[in-house]
Design a protein around this motif. Structure first.
Motif, short mmCIF file in Angstrom:
data_model
loop_
_atom_site.label_atom_id
_atom_site.label_comp_id
_atom_site.label_asym_id
_atom_site.label_seq_id
_atom_site.Cartn_x
_atom_site.Cartn_y
_atom_site.Cartn_z
N ILE A 1 0.86 -1.18 0.00
CA ILE A 1 0.00 0.00 0.00
C ILE A 1 0.90 1.24 0.00
O ILE A 1 1.78 1.37 0.85
N PRO A 2 0.70 2.17 -0.93
CA PRO A 2 1.53 3.39 -0.95
C PRO A 2 1.36 4.22 0.32
O PRO A 2 0.30 4.18 0.96
N ASP A 3 2.37 4.98 0.66
CA ASP A 3 2.34 5.80 1.87
C ASP A 3 1.21 6.82 1.87
O ASP A 3 0.68 7.15 2.92
N ASN A 4 0.81 7.31 0.71
CA ASN A 4 -0.22 8.33 0.65
C ASN A 4 -1.64 7.76 0.58
O ASN A 4 -2.60 8.51 0.41
N ALA A 5 -1.81 6.46 0.72
CA ALA A 5 -3.12 5.82 0.61
C ALA A 5 -3.99 6.11 1.83
O ALA A 5 -3.51 6.27 2.94
N VAL A 6 -5.30 6.18 1.57
CA VAL A 6 -6.29 6.43 2.63
C VAL A 6 -7.28 5.28 2.59
O VAL A 6 -7.80 4.92 1.53
N PHE A 7 -7.59 4.72 3.77
CA PHE A 7 -8.56 3.61 3.84
C PHE A 7 -9.97 4.18 3.93
O PHE A 7 -10.28 4.98 4.81
N SER A 8 -10.83 3.79 2.98
CA SER A 8 -12.20 4.28 2.93
C SER A 8 -13.07 3.27 2.19
O SER A 8 -12.64 2.72 1.17
#
Length: 134
Positions: A61-68
């Motif tokens: 998962i990339p560092d800038n990813a957001v879980f939604s």
């Protein structure tokens, strides 16, 4: 009309009339769905957003990813992709192409346009192209 072309080695097999699409597939080992949103430009494909349901082999998962909404969402920063080559085999399953059809997003297996994956044609290329209907 600008749209999505599917084929191999410069040979056009199918044309999908859309300027945006989602390419989706199931990871062969982890069985996790991966989705990438593309915009089609005359010079190629622009990857605008991506989503993945979880991590696994080769699926960091990339560092800038957001879980939604049950997935990790992120915005890749890649240059325009002139042509995208995809491997397809019967064992791995197929890709889905999702795009707006009369105001509703529909997903359909790539096999609808280029036939089921087989060992003789284990790859397909996708690119943006102009198509003039007959």
């Amino acid at each position: 009309m600008l749209g999505l072309c599917l084929g191999l080695a410069g040979s056009l097999w199918a044309f999908v009339p859309t300027d945006n699409f989602t390419l989706a597939w199931q990871h062969t080992i982890e069985k996790i769905r991966w989705e990438e949103d593309y915009r089609i430009l005359p010079k190629g494909l622009v990857l605008t957003k991506a989503r993945v349901k979880g991590t696994g082999a080769g699926m960091e998962i990339p560092d800038n990813a957001v879980f939604s909404d049950g997935s990790w969402h992120y915005q890749p920063t890649l240059p325009i992709i002139p042509k995208l080559r995809l491997g397809r085999t019967p064992e791995a399953g197929d890709y889905d192409i999702c795009f707006d059809q009369a105001g509703q997003v529909k997903c359909q297996a790539m096999a609808l346009w280029v036939g089921i994956p087989d060992k003789q044609t284990a790859a397909v290329e996708i690119w943006g192209c102009e198509h003039t209907p007959l």
